[in-house]
Write a protein that holds these residues in place. Structure first.
Motif, PDB file in Angstrom:
ATOM      1  N   ARG A  41       0.445  40.094  44.486  1.00  0.00           N
ATOM      2  CA  ARG A  41       1.632  40.524  43.774  1.00  0.00           C
ATOM      3  C   ARG A  41       2.861  39.830  44.366  1.00  0.00           C
ATOM      4  NH1 ARG A  41      -1.604  41.998  40.777  1.00  0.00           N
ATOM      5  NH2 ARG A  41      -1.859  43.991  39.690  1.00  0.00           N
ATOM      6  N   ILE A  42       3.910  39.695  43.535  1.00  0.00           N
ATOM      7  CA  ILE A  42       5.175  39.110  43.960  1.00  0.00           C
ATOM      8  C   ILE A  42       6.267  40.155  43.790  1.00  0.00           C
ATOM      9  CG2 ILE A  42       6.801  37.203  43.653  1.00  0.00           C
ATOM     10  CD1 ILE A  42       4.579  35.714  42.119  1.00  0.00           C
ATOM     11  N   LEU A  43       7.126  40.299  44.807  1.00  0.00           N
ATOM     12  CA  LEU A  43       8.270  41.203  44.712  1.00  0.00           C
ATOM     13  C   LEU A  43       9.440  40.460  44.089  1.00  0.00           C
ATOM     14  CD1 LEU A  43       8.341  43.220  48.071  1.00  0.00           C
ATOM     15  CD2 LEU A  43       8.107  44.153  45.770  1.00  0.00           C
ATOM     16  N   VAL A  44       9.966  41.005  42.981  1.00  0.00           N
ATOM     17  CA  VAL A  44      11.003  40.328  42.205  1.00  0.00           C
ATOM     18  C   VAL A  44      12.175  41.279  41.940  1.00  0.00           C
ATOM     19  CG1 VAL A  44      11.522  39.170  40.024  1.00  0.00           C
ATOM     20  CG2 VAL A  44       9.265  38.888  41.073  1.00  0.00           C
ATOM     21  N   PRO A  45      13.400  40.953  42.396  1.00  0.00           N
ATOM     22  CA  PRO A  45      14.572  41.756  42.031  1.00  0.00           C
ATOM     23  C   PRO A  45      15.016  41.413  40.609  1.00  0.00           C
ATOM     24  CG  PRO A  45      14.940  40.435  44.024  1.00  0.00           C
ATOM     25  CD  PRO A  45      13.731  39.901  43.362  1.00  0.00           C
ATOM     26  N   ALA A  46      15.501  42.414  39.875  1.00  0.00           N
ATOM     27  CA  ALA A  46      15.978  42.192  38.511  1.00  0.00           C
ATOM     28  C   ALA A  46      17.008  43.251  38.153  1.00  0.00           C
ATOM     29  CB  ALA A  46      14.803  42.239  37.527  1.00  0.00           C
ATOM     30  N   ALA A  47      17.976  42.850  37.323  1.00  0.00           N
ATOM     31  CA  ALA A  47      19.018  43.766  36.871  1.00  0.00           C
ATOM     32  C   ALA A  47      18.476  44.662  35.770  1.00  0.00           C
ATOM     33  CB  ALA A  47      20.215  42.977  36.363  1.00  0.00           C
ATOM     34  N   THR A  48      18.800  45.946  35.860  1.00  0.00           N
ATOM     35  CA  THR A  48      18.413  46.919  34.835  1.00  0.00           C
ATOM     36  C   THR A  48      19.679  47.515  34.217  1.00  0.00           C
ATOM     37  OG1 THR A  48      18.385  48.890  36.234  1.00  0.00           O
ATOM     38  CG2 THR A  48      16.409  47.483  36.277  1.00  0.00           C
ATOM     39  N   ALA A  49      19.505  48.343  33.215  1.00  0.00           N
ATOM     40  CA  ALA A  49      20.657  48.999  32.586  1.00  0.00           C
ATOM     41  C   ALA A  49      21.361  49.925  33.563  1.00  0.00           C
ATOM     42  CB  ALA A  49      20.200  49.773  31.352  1.00  0.00           C
ATOM     43  N   ALA A  50      20.638  50.402  34.589  1.00  0.00           N
ATOM     44  CA  ALA A  50      21.207  51.355  35.541  1.00  0.00           C
ATOM     45  C   ALA A  50      21.637  50.715  36.857  1.00  0.00           C
ATOM     46  CB  ALA A  50      20.206  52.469  35.820  1.00  0.00           C
ATOM     47  N   GLY A  51      21.314  49.450  37.068  1.00  0.00           N
ATOM     48  CA  GLY A  51      21.660  48.796  38.333  1.00  0.00           C
ATOM     49  C   GLY A  51      20.754  47.619  38.609  1.00  0.00           C
ATOM     50  N   VAL A  52      20.206  47.564  39.804  1.00  0.00           N
ATOM     51  CA  VAL A  52      19.281  46.497  40.193  1.00  0.00           C
ATOM     52  C   VAL A  52      18.010  47.132  40.731  1.00  0.00           C
ATOM     53  CG1 VAL A  52      18.874  44.502  41.687  1.00  0.00           C
ATOM     54  CG2 VAL A  52      21.145  44.884  40.732  1.00  0.00           C
TER      55      VAL A  52
END
Length: 361
Positions: free
Chosen positions: A162-173
């Motif tokens: 698995r890879i850990l990936v940060p991403a922006a959401t409607a509520a934050g990150v």
């Protein structure tokens, strides 16, 4: 703050030094490079068997539950021996999941403790600083999430479970676990010869780790910086040891190179760069272990700048003091230089690191 390792950390370091010293020989490194294998799987299993991977994994996964300082101890020795295994990415990811993941996600790390899998982290995006909010987005899709966007050079991405990936959401990150088979991987060459890939995410399923408030994503960034500078610290220490032995035994005009004042001044500069990086490594890791994350920012920023600037120039000095043999690929020094360049590239270079420090002050 005490920069001396405690008994557990000292034992962990001695175990790593002993195992890596026996197994990571020049002959074995050359054989690995000729084999075309992605990494040394036998060494990876040896590290697991000795408990060096499990040491920093949570107890739910059969680990010892140790933290960032112990992670730095292991990774510094990985760098000092330029060991071709995905330890940096895997241990950073494991620490992040330990801190922010659910019990089920922590338990799923058990195969890593046995050396059966590896993990990867993708904190960077093309043309953007590590500290910048991600452009990659994540949106809900039924009960799950899907991600869209791009991530930069990610070592061992295709080999990871698995890879850990940060991403922006409607509520934050948010921070998400992504299956590499669904991540649109594009191979990227590296100076070390290690496998790496860029990610092109298009409605890629992801599993949320922690909350959407940016805490887990910031944790990944900080721990990734700590892992990078710990490895770089080891790389510089290994190059210094190799160079010190060379100038002690190599003679010119009937005298050892170490007897010339110009040489001693240069090797002293390498030592000073290494000590400066070490201070940032241990201070940053200690603050992370104490959950003083905000205070760790400055230490990690200084360490990252040192890794991209003084440490890299120190590696150039090591090459220079070796003369022509310093760039000969049949001599081990080239691996240290390649690893140093690679880690400086992952940090974004000197200008990016200066921008980060400027923003902090």
């Amino acid at each position: 703050m005490d920069f001396n390792l405690d008994e557990t950390q000292t034992d962990l370091r001695e175990l790593a030094v002993d195992l890596l010293g026996k197994e990571v020989t020049s002959t074995r490194l050359e054989a690995h490079e000729k084999s075309g294998a992605f990494y040394d799987t036998a060494l990876w299993r040896s590290l697991a068997g000795a408990g060096l991977l499990g040491a920093v994994l949570p107890e739910e996964a059969g680990g010892a539950g140790l933290g960032p300082v112990e992670m730095a101890v292991v990774l510094r020795e990985i760098g000092a021996h330029v060991a071709p295994v995905p330890a940096e990415q895997s241990l950073v990811a494991a620490q992040v999941i330990t801190r922010y993941g659910s019990r089920e996600q922590r338990e799923a790390l058990a195969p890593l403790a046995d050396g059966e899998i590896s993990l990867a982290v993708a904190p960077s995006e093309p043309g953007r600083d590590l500290a910048a909010p991600p452009v990659t987005t994540a949106r809900r899709d039924g009960a799950g999430w899907v991600l869209d966007g791009a991530k930069g050079t990610t070592p061992y991405a295709a080999q990871a479970a698995r890879i850990l990936v940060p991403a922006a959401t409607a509520a934050g990150v948010g921070l998400f676990l992504v299956d590499p088979a669904r991540a649109g991987l594009r191979p990227v060459p590296t100076s070390t010869g290690e496998p790496a890939a860029a990610l092109a995410l298009e409605a890629t399923p992801g599993e949320l780790v922690g909350a959407e408030d940016g805490t887990a994503a910031d944790g990944l960034r900080r721990l990734a910086l700590a892992g990078n500078i710990a490895v770089t610290s080891g790389v510089l220490a290994g190059a210094l040891a190799l160079t010190t032995e060379y100038i002690r035994t190599r003679k010119q005009f009937g005298r050892a190179l170490a007897e010339f004042q110009a040489v001693t001044v240069q090797i002293a500069d390498v030592y000073i760069a290494g000590r400066a990086l070490d201070v940032a490594v241990w201070s940053g890791a200690w603050r992370l272990a104490e959950r003083a994350d905000e205070e760790a920012e400055a230490d990690l920023a200084v360490g990252a700048l040192t890794a991209t600037d003084q440490a890299l120039r120190a590696l150039y000095t090591c090459q220079h003091l070796h003369g022509g043999i310093g760039v000969d690929v049949t001599y081990p020094l080239h691996r240290y230089f390649a690893w140093g360049k690679h880690h400086a590239h992952l940090l974004g270079g000197v200008e990016a690191r200066l921008d980060t420090i400027g923003a902090l002050v």
